[in-house]
Design an enzyme around this catalytic site. Structure first.
Site, short mmCIF file in Angstrom:
data_model
loop_
_atom_site.label_atom_id
_atom_site.label_comp_id
_atom_site.label_asym_id
_atom_site.label_seq_id
_atom_site.Cartn_x
_atom_site.Cartn_y
_atom_site.Cartn_z
N HIS A 54 0.85 -1.19 0.00
CA HIS A 54 0.00 0.00 0.00
C HIS A 54 0.89 1.24 0.00
O HIS A 54 2.03 1.22 0.49
CB HIS A 54 -0.90 0.01 1.23
CG HIS A 54 -1.96 -1.03 1.22
ND1 HIS A 54 -3.08 -0.95 2.01
CD2 HIS A 54 -2.08 -2.19 0.52
CE1 HIS A 54 -3.85 -2.01 1.80
NE2 HIS A 54 -3.25 -2.78 0.90
N GLU A 56 0.89 3.92 1.79
CA GLU A 56 1.34 4.36 3.11
C GLU A 56 2.50 3.50 3.61
O GLU A 56 3.49 4.03 4.14
CB GLU A 56 0.18 4.29 4.13
CG GLU A 56 -1.00 5.17 3.80
CD GLU A 56 -2.09 4.47 2.99
OE1 GLU A 56 -3.25 4.90 3.08
OE2 GLU A 56 -1.79 3.48 2.27
N CYS A 84 -6.12 2.08 5.90
CA CYS A 84 -6.76 0.84 6.32
C CYS A 84 -6.13 0.43 7.67
O CYS A 84 -5.13 1.02 8.09
CB CYS A 84 -6.55 -0.24 5.27
SG CYS A 84 -4.86 -0.86 5.15
N CYS A 87 -2.36 -0.15 7.42
CA CYS A 87 -1.58 1.08 7.25
C CYS A 87 -1.61 1.93 8.51
O CYS A 87 -0.60 2.53 8.88
CB CYS A 87 -2.09 1.85 6.05
SG CYS A 87 -1.76 1.00 4.48
#
Length: 158
Positions: A54, A56, A84, A87
């Site tokens: 991801h 992040e 999420c 993250c």
């Protein structure tokens, strides 16, 4: 005049657009410390064949490498979308001082992503995290990344 939060969110959105153009999903993030860019990344889940890639997480990994530390106290993470749980946890463990995001986790879910419906502020409260969470910065523009991505019809959700 653009404030710092808008400035860095725009960089995260530009990065997300580069990811979309590369066939990735519409997420971008950057890490900033003392008003200076430390790292920037877009989502690379499909490119890396890695469910944890991801934006992040990649921005945090790059920031840690650049600063040669696993502790990012004093840093702000700007994300085009509400982090999420994975993250958010990465931000907590890296001791990111503040998270600023645009679109919500529900916006991502509506675009077809298999998001857990746990808001970052709920994660913060339940986990007693010191990380400050602020959402809604350029939210409409950040949400528009999902529309652009869906219109391209070249990317896959996960």
């Amino acid at each position: 005049m653009m404030n710092d939060d808008e400035r860095w969110m725009r960089l995260a959105m530009e990065t997300a657009m580069r990811g979309i153009d590369a066939g990735q999903t519409p997420f971008g993030a950057c890490v900033v410390r003392d008003g200076a860019l430390v790292s920037v990344a877009h989502n690379q889940v499909w490119a890396d064949i890695d469910a944890t890639a991801h934006a992040e997480v990649l921005a945090i990994r790059r920031a840690c490498l650049r600063l040669n530390t696993i502790t990012l106290s004093g840093c702000v993470l700007y994300s085009t979308c509400e982090p999420c749980p994975m993250c958010f946890s990465a931000c907590h463990w890296a001791r990111i001082s503040r998270i600023v995001y645009g679109a919500t986790i529900d916006d991502a879910r509506q675009a077809g992503f298999n998001e857990l419906r746990i808001q970052a502020v709920v994660m913060k409260e339940l986990g007693h995290s010191a990380t400050i969470v602020e959402g809604g910065v350029l939210a409409s523009e950040a949400k528009d990344l999902f529309r652009r991505w869906l219109e391209m019809r070249t990317g896959r959700a996960y």
